[in-house]
Design a protein around this motif. Sequence first.
Motif, PDB file in Angstrom:
ATOM      1  N   TYR A 169       0.781  -1.235   0.000  1.00  0.00           N
ATOM      2  CA  TYR A 169       0.000   0.000   0.000  1.00  0.00           C
ATOM      3  C   TYR A 169       0.817   1.291   0.000  1.00  0.00           C
ATOM      4  CZ  TYR A 169       0.008  -0.488   5.184  1.00  0.00           C
ATOM      5  OH  TYR A 169       0.351  -0.639   6.497  1.00  0.00           O
ATOM      6  N   THR A 170       2.079   1.241   0.475  1.00  0.00           N
ATOM      7  CA  THR A 170       2.905   2.450   0.390  1.00  0.00           C
ATOM      8  C   THR A 170       3.051   2.858  -1.079  1.00  0.00           C
ATOM      9  OG1 THR A 170       4.129   1.753   2.333  1.00  0.00           O
ATOM     10  CG2 THR A 170       5.162   3.438   0.986  1.00  0.00           C
ATOM     11  N   ARG A 171       3.263   1.861  -1.927  1.00  0.00           N
ATOM     12  CA  ARG A 171       3.420   2.192  -3.346  1.00  0.00           C
ATOM     13  C   ARG A 171       2.076   2.548  -3.991  1.00  0.00           C
ATOM     14  NH1 ARG A 171       6.990  -1.287  -7.300  1.00  0.00           N
ATOM     15  NH2 ARG A 171       5.454  -2.912  -6.986  1.00  0.00           N
ATOM     16  N   VAL A 172       1.023   1.836  -3.607  1.00  0.00           N
ATOM     17  CA  VAL A 172      -0.294   2.148  -4.161  1.00  0.00           C
ATOM     18  C   VAL A 172      -0.617   3.627  -3.901  1.00  0.00           C
ATOM     19  CG1 VAL A 172      -2.772   1.707  -3.854  1.00  0.00           C
ATOM     20  CG2 VAL A 172      -1.172  -0.227  -4.015  1.00  0.00           C
ATOM     21  N   GLU A 173      -0.351   4.073  -2.668  1.00  0.00           N
ATOM     22  CA  GLU A 173      -0.626   5.476  -2.323  1.00  0.00           C
ATOM     23  C   GLU A 173       0.237   6.425  -3.141  1.00  0.00           C
ATOM     24  OE1 GLU A 173      -1.731   4.536   2.339  1.00  0.00           O
ATOM     25  OE2 GLU A 173       0.035   5.744   1.892  1.00  0.00           O
ATOM     26  N   ARG A 174       1.492   6.037  -3.353  1.00  0.00           N
ATOM     27  CA  ARG A 174       2.396   6.926  -4.093  1.00  0.00           C
ATOM     28  C   ARG A 174       2.006   6.991  -5.577  1.00  0.00           C
ATOM     29  NH1 ARG A 174       6.716  10.336  -2.372  1.00  0.00           N
ATOM     30  NH2 ARG A 174       7.502  11.195  -4.317  1.00  0.00           N
ATOM     31  N   VAL A 175       1.555   5.877  -6.123  1.00  0.00           N
ATOM     32  CA  VAL A 175       1.099   5.900  -7.523  1.00  0.00           C
ATOM     33  C   VAL A 175      -0.072   6.881  -7.640  1.00  0.00           C
ATOM     34  CG1 VAL A 175       0.073   4.573  -9.418  1.00  0.00           C
ATOM     35  CG2 VAL A 175       1.872   3.530  -8.035  1.00  0.00           C
ATOM     36  N   GLU A 176      -0.963   6.866  -6.635  1.00  0.00           N
ATOM     37  CA  GLU A 176      -2.107   7.799  -6.658  1.00  0.00           C
ATOM     38  C   GLU A 176      -1.626   9.253  -6.677  1.00  0.00           C
ATOM     39  OE1 GLU A 176      -4.580   6.837  -3.289  1.00  0.00           O
ATOM     40  OE2 GLU A 176      -5.115   4.884  -4.162  1.00  0.00           O
ATOM     41  N   VAL A 177      -0.592   9.551  -5.895  1.00  0.00           N
ATOM     42  CA  VAL A 177      -0.045  10.918  -5.859  1.00  0.00           C
ATOM     43  C   VAL A 177       0.556  11.272  -7.219  1.00  0.00           C
ATOM     44  CG1 VAL A 177       1.763  12.367  -4.821  1.00  0.00           C
ATOM     45  CG2 VAL A 177       0.413  10.829  -3.374  1.00  0.00           C
ATOM     46  N   GLU A 178       1.382  10.372  -7.750  1.00  0.00           N
ATOM     47  CA  GLU A 178       2.051  10.645  -9.033  1.00  0.00           C
ATOM     48  C   GLU A 178       1.027  10.805 -10.171  1.00  0.00           C
ATOM     49  OE1 GLU A 178       5.164  11.277  -9.085  1.00  0.00           O
ATOM     50  OE2 GLU A 178       5.792  10.424  -7.153  1.00  0.00           O
ATOM     51  N   ALA A 179      -0.068  10.061 -10.071  1.00  0.00           N
ATOM     52  CA  ALA A 179      -1.076  10.085 -11.143  1.00  0.00           C
ATOM     53  C   ALA A 179      -1.694  11.468 -11.319  1.00  0.00           C
ATOM     54  CB  ALA A 179      -2.163   9.055 -10.855  1.00  0.00           C
ATOM     55  N   GLU A 180      -1.603  12.301 -10.258  1.00  0.00           N
ATOM     56  CA  GLU A 180      -2.150  13.662 -10.352  1.00  0.00           C
ATOM     57  C   GLU A 180      -1.199  14.603 -11.091  1.00  0.00           C
ATOM     58  OE1 GLU A 180      -5.145  14.387  -9.404  1.00  0.00           O
ATOM     59  OE2 GLU A 180      -5.483  12.393  -8.535  1.00  0.00           O
ATOM     60  N   ASP A 181       0.012  14.175 -11.325  1.00  0.00           N
ATOM     61  CA  ASP A 181       1.020  15.052 -11.935  1.00  0.00           C
ATOM     62  C   ASP A 181       0.984  14.935 -13.459  1.00  0.00           C
ATOM     63  OD1 ASP A 181       3.217  16.413 -12.819  1.00  0.00           O
ATOM     64  OD2 ASP A 181       4.618  15.521 -11.379  1.00  0.00           O
ATOM     65  N   GLU A 182       0.555  16.010 -14.085  1.00  0.00           N
ATOM     66  CA  GLU A 182       0.379  15.951 -15.554  1.00  0.00           C
ATOM     67  C   GLU A 182       1.707  15.873 -16.315  1.00  0.00           C
ATOM     68  OE1 GLU A 182      -0.633  20.714 -15.729  1.00  0.00           O
ATOM     69  OE2 GLU A 182      -2.194  19.181 -15.535  1.00  0.00           O
ATOM     70  N   GLU A 183       2.829  16.099 -15.605  1.00  0.00           N
ATOM     71  CA  GLU A 183       4.120  16.018 -16.298  1.00  0.00           C
ATOM     72  C   GLU A 183       4.683  14.599 -16.350  1.00  0.00           C
ATOM     73  OE1 GLU A 183       6.069  20.384 -15.985  1.00  0.00           O
ATOM     74  OE2 GLU A 183       6.559  19.018 -14.351  1.00  0.00           O
ATOM     75  N   MET A 184       4.064  13.667 -15.614  1.00  0.00           N
ATOM     76  CA  MET A 184       4.572  12.291 -15.643  1.00  0.00           C
ATOM     77  C   MET A 184       4.173  11.608 -16.952  1.00  0.00           C
ATOM     78  SD  MET A 184       4.043   9.009 -13.112  1.00  0.00           S
ATOM     79  CE  MET A 184       2.266   8.995 -13.043  1.00  0.00           C
ATOM     80  N   ALA A 185       5.154  11.011 -17.622  1.00  0.00           N
ATOM     81  CA  ALA A 185       4.875  10.262 -18.855  1.00  0.00           C
ATOM     82  C   ALA A 185       5.060   8.763 -18.621  1.00  0.00           C
ATOM     83  CB  ALA A 185       5.806  10.727 -19.970  1.00  0.00           C
TER      84      ALA A 185
END
Lengths: 517, 58
Positions: A414-430
């Motif tokens: 779940y630490t990673r699941v939560e972090r993926v959720e945070v990163e998913a909000e960043d429009e600069e991530m490809a």
Amino acid sequence: MAKKVVIDENNYYDSVTLMSISKDIKGMEGITEAVVVMATPHNKELLENVGLLTDEADNASPKDMVIAVEADSDDLAEEALAGVEEALEAKASGGGDDEYRPRTLDSALDAMPGANLAVISVPGDYAKKEAEKALNKGLHVMLFSDNVPVEEEIELKELAAEKGLLLMGPDCGTAVINNKPLAFSNVVSEGNIGLVAASGTGAQEVSTIIDKSGLGVSQVIGTGGRDLSTEVGGMEMLKGLKALAADDSTEVIVLVSKPPADEVVKKILAEVDKIEKPVVVNFLGGNEDLFEGSKAIYSSNLEEAALRAVALSEGNDYEAKDFTIPEEVAKIVEEETAKYSDDQKYLRGLYTGGTLCDESMLILADELDALYSNIPLKPEWALEDNAKSQENTALDLGEDEFTKGRPHPMIEPYTRVERVEVEAEDEEMAILLADVVLGYGSHEDPAGELAESIKDAKAKAEERGGHLTTIVSVCGTDNDPQDLAEQTAKLEEVGAIVMPSNAQAARLAAKIVQEIN
Amino acid sequence: MEEKILELFGKKLKVINIGLESFAESLKEEGVDVIQMDWEPPAGGDAELASLLDSLMD
């Protein structure tokens, strides 16, 4: 909001059992916090951090259990406490069965004549004592416990050397002895390649690549991460190396570690030079110049070490390849880069395996101007705030800052699941880059958990008119409890690109970032 | 020097597990002979008393 804290005196359970109970209770409706722990100083700190340390809990001893919950109402808190009791009872009657559990090592040895290995995972404060007892009884030891002072490690290793016994650890998570996986290890085929490794996930990656290549291992000897420090001087690696050199079932030897101090490298290489068998060495990120004039076969990363060992075992020449599927890679790069929005340009690597994060960063850093991290390759690449990625970022989610009071992300994703959720909000991530580590000890379905979050993250990118590339490698074998093929299929179903190794996953990510720029 | 290690390599693995029970459960799944010890912190976690007890038991 209701808080309930109960002390269960003289009722000891191990931390993994209690963590899994805490997690189940926390998942109950209306429960905002649940901490079920033994009352050690560290755990009291944890309780204080979440506002659940009562005077009674503060005065409890490490033999007492603290059950602390915070819920929306008194009734719900009571329900949660009952849930904990129920889970503990189930554990005591189900997991414990009627098997005899000796309380002393002598009675254990009486009950199991011919016992030859002690696996020790008690809290660090008690580890030395237990390891010493086992060595004095003539048992080889795998010491999983961490937080053991280096002076104690040296004493234990000296005692083991005197007795001619293995002392794998402290902080040793991976070992395969006589083809039996111990603690965090994969079910790897039997073969003639022997490993000595100071890094757990490093050993897992090398041994599984060997397995994926159709070969197998004779032994995987773990040393603990600090073995090649100047203080310890590689005592266990030298011992393991000599043992594999004398072992008839081992024909090729692989050594794996993060870069040791120069003098320790020299000591190890001097020993390698005395050995007839080929010895492949990967000191991840280490200085190649030190290998000049040595018989040791230098490898720059884990995959190369594994594939060089495979070639030697098969009597073939090693052929360096960036990708085992070059045509597909060219196609993937072209297809993926065509789908991004104008804002998308960065990659985010979210790792559960520390050495896998290191390996990726070394590969990526060759191609990128900067790569930010919580374990940066250069001081200037340290993240300002580990909770927030900057430009291209790779994180080792198994580091202390992410695991305080939580299980390691290899055990509970779940630490990673939560972090993926945070990163998913960043429009600069490809690009999202990740590892999945299978084997005993790891979560029962790590790919399934990651696949769910990948699906959501991809949907978010699409809503914004872009596209998220996800590149994953699965460190595992078909005989692992989670099954490599099934885990790979779960990731591919949600559109993840699954590469054959961690190194190739990193190379593909680097290629796409270069193409974007 | 390596005799005892080579002896281990040549024999059936027999494990005494002290600590996390999940490690013993995994070994059982792999068909390894394993015995789980009933371990708990000695003397209520009091390090000084524990060390005294240990020296008495040695």
